[in-house]
Structure formats: structure tokens, C-alpha cells
Design a protein around this motif. Structure first.
Motif, PDB file in Angstrom:
ATOM      1  N   LEU A 192      -7.121 -62.459 -28.225  1.00 59.24           N
ATOM      2  CA  LEU A 192      -8.373 -61.897 -27.441  1.00 59.24           C
ATOM      3  C   LEU A 192      -8.068 -61.141 -26.411  1.00 59.24           C
ATOM      4  CD1 LEU A 192     -11.182 -61.645 -28.563  1.00 59.24           C
ATOM      5  CD2 LEU A 192     -11.431 -63.866 -27.014  1.00 59.24           C
ATOM      6  N   ARG A 193      -7.046 -61.666 -25.535  1.00 55.38           N
ATOM      7  CA  ARG A 193      -6.988 -61.077 -24.163  1.00 55.38           C
ATOM      8  C   ARG A 193      -6.493 -59.510 -24.536  1.00 55.38           C
ATOM      9  NH1 ARG A 193      -4.432 -64.592 -19.729  1.00 55.38           N
ATOM     10  NH2 ARG A 193      -4.911 -62.515 -18.509  1.00 55.38           N
ATOM     11  N   TRP A 194      -5.273 -59.814 -25.266  1.00 54.94           N
ATOM     12  CA  TRP A 194      -4.457 -58.569 -25.633  1.00 54.94           C
ATOM     13  C   TRP A 194      -5.543 -57.551 -26.319  1.00 54.94           C
ATOM     14  CZ3 TRP A 194      -4.370 -56.412 -30.739  1.00 54.94           C
ATOM     15  CH2 TRP A 194      -3.440 -55.226 -30.827  1.00 54.94           C
ATOM     16  N   TYR A 195      -6.496 -57.867 -26.978  1.00 54.87           N
ATOM     17  CA  TYR A 195      -7.388 -57.011 -27.690  1.00 54.87           C
ATOM     18  C   TYR A 195      -8.478 -56.421 -26.593  1.00 54.87           C
ATOM     19  CZ  TYR A 195     -10.986 -54.908 -30.536  1.00 54.87           C
ATOM     20  OH  TYR A 195     -12.083 -54.179 -31.163  1.00 54.87           O
ATOM     21  N   LEU A 196      -8.966 -57.384 -25.774  1.00 55.71           N
ATOM     22  CA  LEU A 196     -10.014 -57.034 -24.726  1.00 55.71           C
ATOM     23  C   LEU A 196      -9.598 -55.951 -23.765  1.00 55.71           C
ATOM     24  CD1 LEU A 196     -12.182 -60.142 -24.247  1.00 55.71           C
ATOM     25  CD2 LEU A 196     -12.777 -58.177 -25.638  1.00 55.71           C
ATOM     26  N   ALA A 197      -8.457 -56.018 -23.534  1.00 57.61           N
ATOM     27  CA  ALA A 197      -7.563 -55.216 -22.635  1.00 57.61           C
ATOM     28  C   ALA A 197      -7.479 -53.911 -23.075  1.00 57.61           C
ATOM     29  CB  ALA A 197      -5.957 -55.846 -22.047  1.00 57.61           C
ATOM     30  N   ILE A 198      -7.314 -53.663 -24.497  1.00 59.01           N
ATOM     31  CA  ILE A 198      -7.187 -52.356 -25.126  1.00 59.01           C
ATOM     32  C   ILE A 198      -8.315 -51.847 -25.561  1.00 59.01           C
ATOM     33  CG2 ILE A 198      -5.621 -51.204 -26.929  1.00 59.01           C
ATOM     34  CD1 ILE A 198      -3.218 -53.140 -26.363  1.00 59.01           C
ATOM     35  N   SER A 251      -9.975 -42.248 -33.424  1.00 56.44           N
ATOM     36  CA  SER A 251     -10.400 -43.351 -34.780  1.00 56.44           C
ATOM     37  C   SER A 251      -9.157 -44.066 -35.530  1.00 56.44           C
ATOM     38  CB  SER A 251     -11.082 -42.602 -35.806  1.00 56.44           C
ATOM     39  OG  SER A 251     -12.574 -41.998 -35.388  1.00 56.44           O
ATOM     40  N   LEU A 252      -8.086 -43.288 -35.694  1.00 57.33           N
ATOM     41  CA  LEU A 252      -6.910 -43.844 -36.196  1.00 57.33           C
ATOM     42  C   LEU A 252      -6.259 -44.705 -35.176  1.00 57.33           C
ATOM     43  CD1 LEU A 252      -5.088 -40.607 -37.638  1.00 57.33           C
ATOM     44  CD2 LEU A 252      -5.945 -42.671 -39.034  1.00 57.33           C
ATOM     45  N   ARG A 253      -6.457 -44.310 -33.821  1.00 58.65           N
ATOM     46  CA  ARG A 253      -5.803 -45.302 -32.782  1.00 58.65           C
ATOM     47  C   ARG A 253      -6.773 -46.579 -32.796  1.00 58.65           C
ATOM     48  NH1 ARG A 253      -5.839 -44.305 -26.143  1.00 58.65           N
ATOM     49  NH2 ARG A 253      -4.378 -46.244 -25.594  1.00 58.65           N
ATOM     50  N   ALA A 254      -8.054 -46.352 -33.032  1.00 55.95           N
ATOM     51  CA  ALA A 254      -8.617 -47.571 -33.137  1.00 55.95           C
ATOM     52  C   ALA A 254      -8.477 -48.496 -34.009  1.00 55.95           C
ATOM     53  CB  ALA A 254     -10.316 -47.173 -32.967  1.00 55.95           C
ATOM     54  N   ARG A 255      -8.233 -47.865 -35.348  1.00 57.98           N
ATOM     55  CA  ARG A 255      -7.968 -48.784 -36.553  1.00 57.98           C
ATOM     56  C   ARG A 255      -6.765 -49.518 -36.464  1.00 57.98           C
ATOM     57  NH1 ARG A 255     -12.128 -46.572 -36.638  1.00 57.98           N
ATOM     58  NH2 ARG A 255     -12.613 -48.346 -35.467  1.00 57.98           N
ATOM     59  N   THR A 256      -5.600 -48.586 -35.711  1.00 56.56           N
ATOM     60  CA  THR A 256      -4.226 -49.093 -35.510  1.00 56.56           C
ATOM     61  C   THR A 256      -4.264 -50.467 -34.798  1.00 56.56           C
ATOM     62  OG1 THR A 256      -3.253 -47.238 -35.857  1.00 56.56           O
ATOM     63  CG2 THR A 256      -2.004 -48.839 -34.537  1.00 56.56           C
ATOM     64  N   MET A 260      -3.405 -54.578 -35.746  1.00 53.82           N
ATOM     65  CA  MET A 260      -2.569 -55.240 -34.998  1.00 53.82           C
ATOM     66  C   MET A 260      -3.379 -56.753 -34.617  1.00 53.82           C
ATOM     67  SD  MET A 260      -0.968 -52.342 -32.468  1.00 53.82           S
ATOM     68  CE  MET A 260       0.175 -53.744 -31.809  1.00 53.82           C
ATOM     69  N   PHE A 261      -4.492 -56.652 -34.304  1.00 51.82           N
ATOM     70  CA  PHE A 261      -5.377 -57.641 -33.972  1.00 51.82           C
ATOM     71  C   PHE A 261      -5.570 -58.877 -35.236  1.00 51.82           C
ATOM     72  CE2 PHE A 261      -9.961 -59.257 -33.760  1.00 51.82           C
ATOM     73  CZ  PHE A 261      -9.679 -60.185 -32.771  1.00 51.82           C
ATOM     74  N   PHE A 262      -5.729 -58.345 -36.384  1.00 55.06           N
ATOM     75  CA  PHE A 262      -5.739 -58.882 -37.521  1.00 55.06           C
ATOM     76  C   PHE A 262      -4.393 -59.682 -37.818  1.00 55.06           C
ATOM     77  CE2 PHE A 262      -9.321 -56.080 -39.349  1.00 55.06           C
ATOM     78  CZ  PHE A 262     -10.026 -56.777 -38.593  1.00 55.06           C
ATOM     79  N   ASP A 316     -14.180 -57.414 -32.517  1.00 55.48           N
ATOM     80  CA  ASP A 316     -13.708 -56.028 -32.604  1.00 55.48           C
ATOM     81  C   ASP A 316     -14.829 -55.028 -32.777  1.00 55.48           C
ATOM     82  OD1 ASP A 316     -11.765 -54.060 -33.576  1.00 55.48           O
ATOM     83  OD2 ASP A 316     -13.093 -54.122 -35.012  1.00 55.48           O
ATOM     84  N   THR A 317     -15.813 -55.193 -33.601  1.00 54.76           N
ATOM     85  CA  THR A 317     -17.198 -54.651 -34.009  1.00 54.76           C
ATOM     86  C   THR A 317     -17.902 -54.557 -32.496  1.00 54.76           C
ATOM     87  OG1 THR A 317     -17.258 -55.256 -36.382  1.00 54.76           O
ATOM     88  CG2 THR A 317     -19.210 -54.177 -35.222  1.00 54.76           C
ATOM     89  N   LEU A 318     -17.897 -55.685 -31.937  1.00 53.76           N
ATOM     90  CA  LEU A 318     -18.843 -55.854 -30.733  1.00 53.76           C
ATOM     91  C   LEU A 318     -18.353 -54.946 -29.633  1.00 53.76           C
ATOM     92  CD1 LEU A 318     -21.213 -57.673 -29.475  1.00 53.76           C
ATOM     93  CD2 LEU A 318     -19.619 -59.052 -28.628  1.00 53.76           C
ATOM     94  N   GLN A 319     -17.094 -54.637 -29.464  1.00 55.60           N
ATOM     95  CA  GLN A 319     -16.493 -53.727 -28.523  1.00 55.60           C
ATOM     96  C   GLN A 319     -17.094 -52.534 -28.712  1.00 55.60           C
ATOM     97  OE1 GLN A 319     -14.833 -54.888 -25.659  1.00 55.60           O
ATOM     98  NE2 GLN A 319     -15.226 -56.715 -26.845  1.00 55.60           N
ATOM     99  N   SER A 320     -17.112 -52.063 -30.062  1.00 54.93           N
ATOM    100  CA  SER A 320     -17.736 -50.723 -30.283  1.00 54.93           C
ATOM    101  C   SER A 320     -19.116 -50.837 -29.709  1.00 54.93           C
ATOM    102  CB  SER A 320     -17.553 -50.418 -31.681  1.00 54.93           C
ATOM    103  OG  SER A 320     -17.976 -48.993 -31.836  1.00 54.93           O
ATOM    104  N   VAL A 321     -20.010 -52.025 -30.155  1.00 62.39           N
ATOM    105  CA  VAL A 321     -21.238 -51.983 -29.907  1.00 62.39           C
ATOM    106  C   VAL A 321     -21.517 -51.900 -28.663  1.00 62.39           C
ATOM    107  CG1 VAL A 321     -23.198 -53.475 -30.017  1.00 62.39           C
ATOM    108  CG2 VAL A 321     -21.837 -53.207 -32.241  1.00 62.39           C
ATOM    109  N   LEU A 322     -20.822 -52.677 -27.640  1.00 65.75           N
ATOM    110  CA  LEU A 322     -20.957 -52.644 -26.252  1.00 65.75           C
ATOM    111  C   LEU A 322     -20.585 -51.261 -25.732  1.00 65.75           C
ATOM    112  CD1 LEU A 322     -19.435 -56.017 -25.431  1.00 65.75           C
ATOM    113  CD2 LEU A 322     -21.815 -55.248 -25.351  1.00 65.75           C
TER     114      LEU A 322
END
Length: 613
Positions: A192-198, A251-256, A260-262, A316-322
Motif C-alpha cells: 500500500l505504501r508503494w502504491y500510495l507513493a506512485i 492511462s497505460l502507465r496507470a494500468r501498469t 504491479m499492485f495486484f 486503487d479506484t479511490l486514488q483516481s476518485v480523490l
């Protein structure tokens, strides 16, 4: 305070910081907090019911293992499982419904505040940022939040409670089973920390790229005639394609990042199952646990897979929403006015329903218009208006003339409250209305177009306004009269009819100050006289300011203002200016000569009209 995304330019509309975003969300929850408390209670209860299934299966396994199971034992277990499933589903449904109603009510309030604020933001702020940025925030970002609701609401209203209650159930079976969650927790935390940083930065960049694409598409649509006329079709096409590819890249970068998160989530699942099997083997071996208890623990842990993954996927969705939420709230942080000027409310007028300009927040009453040392610049460098001193007395009609780019429309926009002066002082009536040459017919009925800012106006008043605007025959031409749909999807009005509608709308509003910014400039010479009469009727009994492009309009006003380079260079009555021999006098002589050759014609005031011949 607001903060801007790294990917956005310094002129972009602001993006709210995390603290301000949550403060706004907390404020929006006011009046709905009891509902959220009910959601919490129902969520915990529904999650607790979900513990019944693993416990019943585990107990049944132990009975079968010891040979104590009977048909009645299996029947009771089956009834318990069915009842638990029904109550759990019922509680979950009630939880989701209550949460969804509160969520969408808050989103509706935020959307209304956003639209209200967007309509009052100084126009120069929007122009510097680009209208595409605002359009993206009021469309793409709102849609992003609304579309995420079906995923976010069930997760945060049921999954969180399920994780908490399931962890409590594992610990109740044996503290060692509870430690399994602790063992895999570091993997989830680091993931989660890795993901929230990116993630947030990636999604902000994606949203900003969408704004740039919206800006290019909007500009191409609005400037269609110019694009075609100058042969810029290929250039505009390439620009839109390039900005669209920018969106694709982000968008491709976001899906990548998402994939990696999953992958990291799957690692935590495998680790947890392995630890659980080892602990269960040891506990059963030394008699500290039973096969049924271990089965229950395994089922409970497997039951956590879905909720934990859902929660982190929703993060993941929440980051886009926020990211979208912060952009929307960022618009709310834009100050409506920050300049030393005043728009003073006058005595109330009955049911005027007029939308107030952004600079009305004062207390003293005054009907006149007064500008003292007013300065304004669109870019903060080159002044569009310089040292404007102007008084317009109550009931006085003035005309403003000058070459294109002289500052006429800018002066009108400042007085109307669309732009705020950079310095100086401005006083004007509270009831101020501006009519420009860009007439807009809103999609809806003719009645709705006339009553936009005065919903209480009756049919008699609407028809009287149309008569005053010279459009008394318009209602008879329309198949359903005032109820005829006009604008997009309805009856398309001619330019002259659109301008008559705009003038009639002003009469329905009944403001104290009316500003006509070349309001009849696009109708053509055939309707010019009719529209001039309608404009004169609109100004009757009111203070009026006319940005004139024909001297026939200016010559009937009480006073004429001549502008050059953002300054007032001449002012006086028509007779005084004709005798002065200045800019207006030369324009008047040219007009008289033109009338001698073409009766009824008159020169338009162009950039070179004031030069001697």
C-alpha cells in the motif's frame, strides 16, 4: 491552501490539498452523520453474521471426525447456514442502500456548489486556465466519482467491517490464528505504501492530460469557422490526436502500476495460507486445536481474501476518485473577488430574480455607477484598462465607442462583474445585466428561456417583454407558443430572434443597470433598425451603457465615451463631441458622407475608422 499538480501549469485551476479535501467532505456530511452511524452498526452486525458459516462448518467437521454427527446435526447446520446467509445479505443490502443515498446526496451537493462557484469565478481566471480544464472538472471528474460509487460504497460499508470482525473471530479461535493476519500485514502495508507513493501522482497526471485534451477539443469546436476558413483542419486534428495520445500514455502507465499492485496482493495471499497451514499442523499435533477449529480458521482466512483484495483494489479506484475530488474542490477555493471595489445593493425591486455579479458584497445603497482609477489586465502585464474614471448617473444612457481592441467590451465586463479590477474602486447598482453579441438560446421552452432568472414571471409579463423587444410575432410563429422547445433539440431561432429573446429576457429581469455590448451586431442590416428600437426600449427607465458599433446607436445616447488603448480619450454629449473636432467628429463626418451615398447606411467603427481621410 491549495496545491497544484506537478503536471499542471501555473495557470491551471487550483487543486485542493488533502487536508482541505477532507474538511470539505466532512462539511458535506453535516446532517447525514446519523445515517453513517446507522451504516456502521448495520455493517458490523452483517459482518458478525458472516462468522456463522465458518463456525458451523468447523463444528460439523469435528462432529464427523469424532463420529457424533447425525442427520439432525446436518439439518440444523444447513438451517443455520441458510438463515445466516439470508440475514447477512439483508443487512448488507440495507447498509449499502443507506450509504449510497448519503454518498450520492453529498455528491449532488458538491456538484451544485461546483457549478455555482464556476459561474461566479472571474472570467479572466477561467481564460488563463483554459475552459477545457473547467469542463473536465465539471464533467470527467464528476463522472469519475459517480461511476466509482458502485465499487466504493459496498466496499467501505461492508468489507472494512468484515475484515475487523473476521480478525476478531480468528483470534477468538486461538491467538496463534490471529497472528496470521499480523504475519501478512507487513506485505500489505509495504504494498500500500508503494502504491500510495506512485498512484496519486500517476492519476493526477492522467486527469491533467484529460483536461488538456478537453481544452483542445473545445477550442476546435468553438473555433470551427476559423479552423475551416484558415485551412487549419489538419493542424487542429493533429493537435487533438497528440493530446489524445498523451491521455493514452498516462492511462497505460496507470494500468501498469495497477497490475504491479495486484501482483503484490497475490504474494500476501500465498504467504498467509502457508503460515496458516503450518500453524494448524503444529496446533493439531500437540492437541491445542482440532481439525474443525483449523478448518474454521482456514475458512475465515479464505473469507478475508476477497474483502482485503476488494479494499486494496478500491484504494486503487479511490486514488483516481480523490484526484478528481481534489480537482473539483479546488474550483471551490478560487476567490470570487479580491480587488478593492464595490457593487452596492440598491433598494429592492419586486421579483427581479437577477443573478448578482461577483462583486456585490457590500452594504451601502447607491444607484449610480462610479469608477475611480480602475486598472485591469488579462495577463497581469499588459493593461487592458488604464486609469478609468467614469460616473454614470441614475437613468443616464451612455455610449462607448472606439476601435477594435480599445477596451470597450473589457470595460463592460468589469462593470458587469465578469472581471474584477486589479486596482481602483468600482461602485454600481446591485441589479446589473449584461447583453453581449454572443446570444445563447438555452435548450428548453421559450418560457424557460425568458424566466431563467425570474421564475415567478407570468405569461402576461413574458408577452409584454416580447412585444417591447419587437418579437410579438414570435409566439404566433411557434407551434406551441411559449411552450415550444427552442435551442438545441428544438426550434432553431434566427440571429435576430435570438437577440430579441435576449433583450426580452432583460426586460423580464427588470435590472437597474443594463449594459448592451454590441447586442445587435450580428443580426445584419435588415433587422438593425428593429433591434435598435428594441434596445432603446430595453434601456427605457433604466441606467444604460451601450457598446456601440454603429453611430446611429451612439448618437441617441445622453453621453458618448470614446476609448483608445484601454483609456478614455473623449467624453461628452453628441453635440459637444461633434463640435470638438476629435475622434468622434471624424467618425460622424464619415457616417454623414456614407449616408449621402447609401441612405440608412453607416460605417462600422473599425480599427482605422478614427484616422483622418
Amino acid at each position: 491552501m491549495s496545491e497544484s499538480s506537478d503536471s499542471e501549469t501555473v495557470t491551471a485551476l487550483p487543486v485542493a490539498g488533502g487536508r482541505q479535501t477532507w474538511q470539505t467532505v466532512w462539511a458535506l456530511s453535516r446532517g447525514r452523520r446519523l445515517v453513517f452511524l446507522s451504516v456502521t452498526v448495520l455493517g458490523v452486525a452483517s459482518a458478525a453474521v458472516g462468522l456463522v458459516t465458518p463456525a458451523v462448518i468447523g463444528g460439523l467437521v469435528d462432529r464427523i471426525h469424532t463420529g457424533a454427527a447425525t442427520s439432525s446435526t446436518v439439518g440444523i447446520a444447513l438451517v443455520a447456514l441458510i438463515l445466516a446467509a439470508f440475514l447477512g445479505a439483508l443487512g448488507t443490502a440495507a447498509t449499502v442502500v443507506l450509504a449510497a443515498r448519503a454518498y450520492h446526496a453529498m455528491l449532488a451537493d458538491l456538484r451544485e456548489s461546483l457549478v455555482e462557484q464556476a459561474m461566479s469565478v472571474p472570467q479572466n481566471v477561467i481564460e488563463r486556465a483554459g475552459t477545457g480544464d473547467l469542463i473536465s472538472r465539471t464533467s470527467d471528474d464528476v463522472s469519475q466519482i459517480a461511476d466509482a460509487a458502485p465499487q466504493i460504497i459496498p466496499t467501505f460499508t461492508t468489507v472494512v467491517f468484515t475484515i475487523i470482525v473476521t480478525f476478531a473471530g480468528l483470534t477468538a479461535l486461538d491467538p496463534w490464528y490471529g497472528l496470521i493476519v499480523v504475519a501478512v500485514l507487513p506485505v500489505y502495508v509495504f504494498t500500500l505504501r508503494w502504491y500510495l507513493a506512485i498512484g496519486p501522482r500517476v492519476y493526477r497526471s492522467e486527469r491533467a492530460a484529460m483536461s488538456r485534451r478537453a481544452q483542445q477539443i473545445t477550442e476546435s469546436q468553438r473555433g470551427y469557422d476559423t479552423v475551416v476558413g484558415l485551412g487549419l483542419t489538419r493542424q487542429r486534428h493533429d493537435t487533438v490526436v497528440n493530446t489524445s495520445w498523451e491521455v493514452v500514455e498516462h492511462s497505460l502507465r496507470a494500468r501498469t502500476v495497477q497490475n504491479m499492485f495486484f501482483g503484490r496482493l497475490n504474494l500476501a495471499e500465498y504467504l498467509g495460507l502457508a503460515v496458516l497451514l503450518v500453524i494448524g499442523f503444529i496446533l493439531i499435533g500437540d492437541g491445542s486445536s482440532t481439525i474443525g477449529a483449523t478448518t474454521t480458521a482456514m475458512l475465515l482466512f479464505l473469507r478475508l481474501f476477497g474483502p482485503i483484495n476488494q479494499l486494496l483494489i478500491v484504494v486503487d479506484t479511490l486514488q483516481s476518485v480523490l484526484a478528481s475530488l481534489s480537482r473539483m474542490i479546488g474550483v471551490l477555493t478560487i476567490p470570487q473577488s479580491g480587488s478593492p471595489h464595490t457593487c452596492r445593493p440598491s433598494e429592492p425591486r419586486p421579483a427581479d430574480g437577477l443573478a448578482r455579479p461577483a462583486h456585490e458584497d457590500t452594504a451601502l445603497c447607491e444607484r449610480t455607477v462610479r469608477l475611480e482609477g480602475v486598472m485591469f489586465s488579462y495577463d497581469g502585464r499588459e493593461p487592458a484598462l488604464s486609469d478609468i474614471d467614469l460616473d454614470i448617473e441614475t437613468g443616464e444612457h451612455i455610449a462607448v465607442i472606439g476601435a477594435s481592441g480599445a477596451g470597450k467590451s473589457t470595460l463592460a465586463a468589469v462593470i458587469a462583474g465578469i472581471h474584477s479590477p486589479d486596482s481602483g474602486r468600482l461602485v454600481c447598482p446591485r441589479g446589473t445585466a449584461l447583453v453581449t453579441q454572443e446570444m445563447h438560446v438555452f435548450a428548453g421552452t421559450l418560457r424557460e428561456n425568458l424566466t431563467l432568472a425570474n421564475p415567478e414571471a407570468g405569461d402576461e409579463k413574458l408577452r409584454a417583454a416580447l412585444v417591447s423587444a419587437g418579437a410579438e410575432g414570435l409566439v404566433d410563429l411557434l407551434p406551441e407558443g411559449l411552450d415550444t422547445e427552442v435551442g438545441a433539440g428544438g426550434r432553431i431561432l434566427t440571429p435576430a430572434q435570438s437577440q430579441q429573446l435576449a433583450l426580452a429576457r432583460i426586460m423580464v429581469l427588470d435590472p437597474e443597470l443594463v449594459i448592451l455590448d454590441e447586442a445587435a451586431a450580428e443580426a445584419g442590416s435588415a433587422q438593425a433598425g428593429l433591434l435598435d428600437q428594441a434596445a432603446a426600449e430595453t434601456l427605457r427607465g433604466r441606467t444604460g451603457m451601450v457598446i456601440a458599433h454603429r453611430l446611429s446607436q451612439a448618437s441617441v445616447c445622453d453621453r458618448i465615451i470614446v476609448m483608445e488603448g484601454g483609456r478614455i480619450v473623449e467624453t461628452g454629449t453628441p453635440d459637444q463631441l461633434r463640435e470638438a473636432g476629435g475622434v468622434y467628429a471624424r467618425l460622424w463626418s464619415a457616417w454623414v458622407e456614407a449616408q449621402a451615398f447609401t441612405p440608412g447606411a453607416g460605417p462600422h467603427i473599425s480599427r482605422n475608422s478614427h484616422r483622418p481621410r
